[in-house]
Design a protein around this motif. Structure first.
Motif, short mmCIF file in Angstrom:
data_model
loop_
_atom_site.label_atom_id
_atom_site.label_comp_id
_atom_site.label_asym_id
_atom_site.label_seq_id
_atom_site.Cartn_x
_atom_site.Cartn_y
_atom_site.Cartn_z
N ALA A 208 0.82 -1.21 0.00
CA ALA A 208 0.00 0.00 0.00
C ALA A 208 0.86 1.26 0.00
CB ALA A 208 -0.94 -0.02 1.20
N HIS A 211 2.71 2.33 -3.09
CA HIS A 211 1.86 2.85 -4.15
C HIS A 211 1.14 4.13 -3.73
CE1 HIS A 211 2.51 -1.18 -5.74
NE2 HIS A 211 2.08 -0.75 -6.89
N GLY A 212 1.54 4.69 -2.59
CA GLY A 212 0.97 5.95 -2.16
C GLY A 212 -0.36 5.86 -1.45
N TRP A 213 -0.78 4.64 -1.07
CA TRP A 213 -2.05 4.48 -0.37
C TRP A 213 -1.84 4.68 1.12
CZ3 TRP A 213 -7.04 3.20 -2.17
CH2 TRP A 213 -7.13 3.01 -3.56
N THR A 214 -2.66 5.51 1.73
CA THR A 214 -2.57 5.76 3.16
C THR A 214 -3.86 5.44 3.91
OG1 THR A 214 -3.17 8.08 2.81
CG2 THR A 214 -0.81 7.54 2.88
N ASP A 215 -4.90 5.08 3.17
CA ASP A 215 -6.19 4.75 3.79
C ASP A 215 -6.27 3.24 3.99
OD1 ASP A 215 -8.75 4.43 4.66
OD2 ASP A 215 -9.72 5.25 2.88
N PRO A 216 -6.19 2.76 5.24
CA PRO A 216 -6.18 1.32 5.47
C PRO A 216 -7.56 0.66 5.42
CG PRO A 216 -6.08 2.46 7.55
CD PRO A 216 -6.10 3.53 6.49
N ALA A 237 -4.36 -5.89 -0.23
CA ALA A 237 -3.56 -4.72 -0.61
C ALA A 237 -3.25 -4.73 -2.11
CB ALA A 237 -2.26 -4.70 0.20
N MET A 240 -6.28 -3.83 -4.11
CA MET A 240 -6.58 -2.41 -3.99
C MET A 240 -5.70 -1.56 -4.91
SD MET A 240 -6.37 -0.04 -0.56
CE MET A 240 -4.57 -0.20 -0.49
N VAL A 241 -4.38 -1.79 -4.89
CA VAL A 241 -3.49 -0.93 -5.67
C VAL A 241 -3.61 -1.20 -7.16
CG1 VAL A 241 -1.88 -0.71 -3.74
CG2 VAL A 241 -1.47 -2.47 -5.48
N ASP A 243 -6.54 -2.30 -8.48
CA ASP A 243 -7.97 -2.17 -8.76
C ASP A 243 -8.49 -3.41 -9.49
OD1 ASP A 243 -10.47 -0.99 -8.64
OD2 ASP A 243 -10.22 0.07 -10.54
N HIS A 263 -11.87 -7.13 -2.68
CA HIS A 263 -12.02 -5.90 -3.47
C HIS A 263 -13.07 -6.13 -4.57
CE1 HIS A 263 -11.12 -1.95 -4.87
NE2 HIS A 263 -10.58 -2.34 -6.01
#
Length: 299
Positions: A208, A211-216, A237, A240-241, A243, A263
């Motif tokens: 996460a 890939h710049g994702w900070t919302d868990p 994870a 999510m990254v 999609d 997801h």
């Protein structure tokens, strides 16, 4: 810096075929040890207790072996080489990328390539199912084959790494809910779950963050949907990254099983380009872990 050098050595050279065509890979030797104990102890009554004994013997042997190697007075060269051999970053990426290469040739080639890295039925898979299987394998094996071994090396050096690898090998061989192994493999399966508890969640974090994702919240929502207490975290994870929807219905031993989607709002018909993106994600997470290892070494 032993760990950093071992990670780089594995990333550069992987598993040279010319070497392992001539000598047995340590994973093969570990498998023989597990198989020998399975043959000798897995019979009669008290199979769960015998399985606990087998796992204890394997664990003690692995810890002692790791300690002996680490004490060899060679300025750490042997320790670096052994650790690199027990990591699997480059070989993981190669096996996953082979599925994309195969699919671009034909569906038959893609099915064959993915059958080398997953345990489900592949003969009737359509392209999206092949792609999802490859991505799921990438995520789970990033945790099992790279991040968890690195984590346990950070915690306990080469003995910790050897302990993790023998446990993971035992789980893959006897940690199944089959008539033969449900009792005997119980200890191996539970100990593997325990050793992967932190690394699986760390792997999800690495994927996460890289890939710049900070919302868990999406990971926290989807990871528990997986049938495994640990594999769902890196898969959630990765889904999510990229999609992409992962898990879902699949066939084992000719019987369809209706697993929930991870997801579920993602793309359910991904193509080979999604596998390419997954391979990039593997390297991003590896690079972030390498940076962490370097910082720990410097501190």
């Amino acid at each position: 810096m032993t760990l950093v050098l071992a990670m780089i050595l594995d990333a550069l050279f992987g598993e040279p075929k010319i070497l392992w065509d001539r000598f047995p890979h340590p994973a093969v030797l570990m498998g023989r040890a597990v198989g020998a104990l399975d043959t000798r102890l897995n019979s009669g009554t008290h199979r769960k207790a015998k399985g606990v004994l087998a796992m204890m013997l394997l664990a003690i042997g692995a810890l002692l072996l790791g300690k002996i190697i680490a004490l060899v007075p060679d300025y750490g060269a042997l320790e670096i080489i052994v650790a690199a051999i027990l990591f699997a970053q480059k070989s993981l990426v190669e096996h996953v990328r082979a599925v994309a290469v195969g699919l671009r040739q034909s569906l038959t080639e893609g099915r064959h390539a993915v059958s080398m890295i997953v345990g489900r039925d592949t003969a009737a898979m359509e392209e999206p199912a092949v792609v999802r299987a490859a991505i799921e394998s990438a995520a789970e094996n990033l945790s099992d084959g790279v991040i968890a071994p690195v984590f346990w090396f950070l915690v306990a050096g080469l003995p910790g790494l050897c302990l993790y690898k023998i446990t993971n090998t035992a789980d893959s061989m006897i940690g199944h809910r089959t008539q033969r192994h449900e009792q005997f493999g119980w200890a191996a399966a539970r100990f593997d779950d325990l050793l992967n508890l932190i690394p699986a969640r760390l792997t999800a974090l690495l994927i996460a963050v890289s890939h710049g994702w900070t919302d868990p919240r999406p990971i926290l929502r989807d990871a528990p949907l997986h049938r495994s207490p640990n594999a769902g975290w890196p898969e959630a994870a990765m889904a999510m990254v990229l999609d992409v929807s992962l898990s879902g219905p699949r066939s084992y031993h000719g019987q369809m099983q209706d697993f929930p989607w991870v997801h579920p709002d993602g793309n359910r018909s991904p193509g080979p380009e999604a596998i390419d993106a997954a391979c990039s994600a593997l390297w991003r997470a590896w690079a972030l872990m390498l940076g962490i290892a370097a910082i720990v070494a410097l501190v």
